[in-house]
Design a protein around this motif. Sequence first.
Motif, PDB file in Angstrom:
ATOM      1  N   UNK A  95       0.966  -1.148   0.169  1.00 21.67           N
ATOM      2  CA  UNK A  95      -0.042   0.191  -0.027  1.00 21.67           C
ATOM      3  C   UNK A  95       1.035   1.359  -0.073  1.00 21.67           C
ATOM      4  N   UNK A  96       2.260   1.014   0.353  1.00 23.96           N
ATOM      5  CA  UNK A  96       3.040   2.260   0.460  1.00 23.96           C
ATOM      6  C   UNK A  96       4.274   2.174  -0.688  1.00 23.96           C
ATOM      7  N   UNK A  97       4.371   1.289  -1.718  1.00 23.91           N
ATOM      8  CA  UNK A  97       5.309   1.207  -2.568  1.00 23.91           C
ATOM      9  C   UNK A  97       4.907   0.275  -3.799  1.00 23.91           C
ATOM     10  N   UNK A  98       5.520   0.637  -5.003  1.00 27.74           N
ATOM     11  CA  UNK A  98       5.360   0.006  -6.105  1.00 27.74           C
ATOM     12  C   UNK A  98       6.645  -0.230  -6.725  1.00 27.74           C
ATOM     13  N   UNK A  99       7.034  -1.451  -7.214  1.00 28.15           N
ATOM     14  CA  UNK A  99       8.219  -1.720  -8.046  1.00 28.15           C
ATOM     15  C   UNK A  99       7.698  -2.194  -9.449  1.00 28.15           C
ATOM     16  N   UNK A 100       7.963  -1.427 -10.275  1.00 23.88           N
ATOM     17  CA  UNK A 100       7.595  -2.016 -11.601  1.00 23.88           C
ATOM     18  C   UNK A 100       8.443  -2.716 -12.136  1.00 23.88           C
ATOM     19  N   UNK A 101       7.565  -3.569 -12.996  1.00 24.87           N
ATOM     20  CA  UNK A 101       8.102  -4.715 -13.760  1.00 24.87           C
ATOM     21  C   UNK A 101       9.118  -4.118 -14.928  1.00 24.87           C
ATOM     22  N   UNK A 102      10.167  -4.887 -15.140  1.00 27.30           N
ATOM     23  CA  UNK A 102      11.007  -4.361 -16.521  1.00 27.30           C
ATOM     24  C   UNK A 102      10.179  -4.297 -17.737  1.00 27.30           C
ATOM     25  N   UNK A 103      10.663  -3.700 -18.605  1.00 23.46           N
ATOM     26  CA  UNK A 103      10.349  -3.597 -20.099  1.00 23.46           C
ATOM     27  C   UNK A 103      10.411  -4.925 -20.712  1.00 23.46           C
ATOM     28  N   UNK A 104       9.557  -5.319 -21.710  1.00 25.85           N
ATOM     29  CA  UNK A 104       8.405  -4.572 -21.880  1.00 25.85           C
ATOM     30  C   UNK A 104       7.028  -4.977 -21.198  1.00 25.85           C
ATOM     31  N   UNK A 105       7.163  -5.825 -20.050  1.00 30.83           N
ATOM     32  CA  UNK A 105       6.046  -6.106 -19.410  1.00 30.83           C
ATOM     33  C   UNK A 105       5.223  -4.883 -18.786  1.00 30.83           C
ATOM     34  N   UNK A 106       6.037  -4.052 -18.292  1.00 31.29           N
ATOM     35  CA  UNK A 106       5.583  -2.891 -17.527  1.00 31.29           C
ATOM     36  C   UNK A 106       4.640  -2.103 -18.302  1.00 31.29           C
ATOM     37  N   UNK A 107       4.825  -2.116 -19.700  1.00 31.89           N
ATOM     38  CA  UNK A 107       4.041  -1.386 -20.614  1.00 31.89           C
ATOM     39  C   UNK A 107       2.940  -2.062 -21.186  1.00 31.89           C
ATOM     40  N   UNK A 108       2.499  -3.146 -20.765  1.00 27.38           N
ATOM     41  CA  UNK A 108       1.501  -4.029 -21.400  1.00 27.38           C
ATOM     42  C   UNK A 108       0.489  -4.617 -20.278  1.00 27.38           C
ATOM     43  N   UNK A 109      -0.085  -3.326 -19.695  1.00 27.47           N
ATOM     44  CA  UNK A 109      -1.352  -3.762 -18.481  1.00 27.47           C
ATOM     45  C   UNK A 109      -2.527  -4.548 -19.092  1.00 27.47           C
ATOM     46  N   UNK A 110      -2.767  -5.642 -18.186  1.00 28.46           N
ATOM     47  CA  UNK A 110      -4.033  -6.130 -18.310  1.00 28.46           C
ATOM     48  C   UNK A 110      -3.557  -7.581 -19.105  1.00 28.46           C
ATOM     49  N   UNK A 111      -4.501  -8.147 -19.285  1.00 23.47           N
ATOM     50  CA  UNK A 111      -4.482  -9.490 -19.963  1.00 23.47           C
ATOM     51  C   UNK A 111      -4.066  -9.373 -21.511  1.00 23.47           C
ATOM     52  N   UNK A 112      -2.843  -9.754 -22.169  1.00 24.37           N
ATOM     53  CA  UNK A 112      -2.383  -9.420 -23.460  1.00 24.37           C
ATOM     54  C   UNK A 112      -3.375 -10.225 -24.300  1.00 24.37           C
ATOM     55  N   UNK A 113      -3.304  -9.598 -25.789  1.00 26.68           N
ATOM     56  CA  UNK A 113      -4.226 -10.158 -26.930  1.00 26.68           C
ATOM     57  C   UNK A 113      -3.071 -11.180 -27.534  1.00 26.68           C
ATOM     58  N   UNK A 114      -3.058 -12.320 -27.001  1.00 26.76           N
ATOM     59  CA  UNK A 114      -2.108 -13.286 -27.441  1.00 26.76           C
ATOM     60  C   UNK A 114      -2.527 -14.050 -28.929  1.00 26.76           C
ATOM     61  N   UNK A 115      -3.816 -13.937 -29.000  1.00 25.77           N
ATOM     62  CA  UNK A 115      -4.126 -14.395 -30.442  1.00 25.77           C
ATOM     63  C   UNK A 115      -3.866 -13.476 -31.489  1.00 25.77           C
ATOM     64  N   UNK A 116      -3.765 -12.097 -31.191  1.00 25.82           N
ATOM     65  CA  UNK A 116      -3.639 -11.030 -32.187  1.00 25.82           C
ATOM     66  C   UNK A 116      -1.828 -11.146 -32.322  1.00 25.82           C
ATOM     67  N   UNK A 117      -1.116 -11.504 -31.303  1.00 27.43           N
ATOM     68  CA  UNK A 117       0.085 -11.821 -31.677  1.00 27.43           C
ATOM     69  C   UNK A 117       0.396 -13.070 -32.515  1.00 27.43           C
ATOM     70  N   UNK A 118      -0.163 -14.290 -32.088  1.00 26.81           N
ATOM     71  CA  UNK A 118      -0.095 -15.391 -33.003  1.00 26.81           C
ATOM     72  C   UNK A 118      -0.638 -15.028 -34.414  1.00 26.81           C
ATOM     73  N   UNK A 119      -1.325 -14.321 -34.741  1.00 26.89           N
ATOM     74  CA  UNK A 119      -1.831 -13.641 -36.219  1.00 26.89           C
ATOM     75  C   UNK A 119      -0.583 -13.009 -36.615  1.00 26.89           C
ATOM     76  N   UNK A 120      -0.076 -12.050 -36.083  1.00 23.44           N
ATOM     77  CA  UNK A 120       0.947 -11.061 -36.571  1.00 23.44           C
ATOM     78  C   UNK A 120       2.161 -12.053 -36.933  1.00 23.44           C
ATOM     79  N   UNK A 121       2.384 -12.940 -36.258  1.00 26.42           N
ATOM     80  CA  UNK A 121       3.602 -13.526 -36.635  1.00 26.42           C
ATOM     81  C   UNK A 121       3.657 -14.473 -37.713  1.00 26.42           C
ATOM     82  N   UNK A 122       2.238 -14.997 -37.751  1.00 25.26           N
ATOM     83  CA  UNK A 122       1.676 -16.004 -38.959  1.00 25.26           C
ATOM     84  C   UNK A 122       1.927 -15.304 -40.127  1.00 25.26           C
TER      85      UNK A 122
END
Length: 443
Positions: A268-295
Amino acid sequence: MFKYNLMHHWRSLVSGVETKIPLKNGQMTTYINFDNAATTPPLLSVLEEVVAFSPWYSSIHRGTGYKSQLSSDRYEKSRELIGHFVGADLEKNTVIFLKNATEAINKLSYRLSNQSPNPVVLSSFMEHHSNDLPWRDKYRVDYVDIKENGCLSLEDLEHKLIHYKGEVKLVAITGASNVTGCKNPINRIANIVHQYGAQLLVDGAQLIPHAPFYMSSSNPLENPDYLVFSAHKMYAPFGIGVLIAPKDVFRQGPPEYVGGGTVELVTHDHIKWADVPNREEAGSPNILGVVALTAAMKTLNEIGMEHIDRHEQSLTRYTLEKLNSISDITVYGDMTLKNRVGIISFNIEGLTHDLVAKILSDEGGIAVRNGCFCAQPYVQRLLGIPPDEVEKRKEDPTLFHPGMVRVSFGFYNTYREIDIFISLLKRIIQYKGYYVKKYTNHH
């Protein structure tokens, strides 16, 4: 024959290209899609890969289940494939997933705004709104001018960099115009920008799907610092955009969107942010979109971006030659330009852009786009609309909005489709009065 067979094979890779649609007269015809700059149809390989992956789909990161581990591995490895597709240095850069290129530019605009007091951003007269509006409320923004042919003026770029005496922190330039198709000389621009201590963002939405592009070369001065692009413009319409940026930039300061996945430790008093890129991708990511793009990228690599570029440029030259032989047509931008993507914008004298687009659709099953293509200042400039006319439309929104008709090609488009399009344009011009009366009465 070889060339025909090659084109026929490429066409067979794309979903929906032989779809039949009804015309205004009730007859059915094969749909012709010349609206690829807005979005592209999906590759069959993309649809197949999404379906094949679906049984293995799971929430990524921190899950111990087999499917979660497999999904997490697929998601993270995709960053490497995407980075390699555009020649990014992944030791220095990170690949961040977002909804689209617009969100990627907005993310960068927030991050950079915290890093220096009252900075200047140079956009240009030829930008899509997405590479203009995000900068306006956080920076002092100025616009690099264009030449008579609609392409960027490198002389004005250098002039403005000199004028601001080191205060320009970022130059934000499109890789290729979504109005005229003009490709900007990114390596030359990067060299100029870096000599004056600024960084370069390339909006690659119209460039990456159509031509080879490499972020890293042997001369670091010639390399852009940031790149954005969207999957839905490269045959993978599942809602993913990409921002490639230096890791160090996104390690400074908190992310603008926060929540699940962005942190390593919270009290409640402190936040340690994750490293990049995870800190910039809040919430559940669109993995199907990533699968589509790489295909999609795998298939585009198999075809070869050089081959795609060559084919689409050939289609463009063929179309321009045909248009040039027709009276009453004005093409905007440089008709002789060789360094371009497959985008052509035009008008027919005596007919409004919306009427021409509607006739092409209703009478020929041909999809084009009309209007200002989210690049209103650029289109106003190309059309030669004086500022007082623009002011009138601000005061009276019911006034007709000027614009253009745009055709834009994908690698699956053919010369035969262009012939059908040209034939209908000639008919429209020959029978202007008939079409005006027909569509005016209809409304």
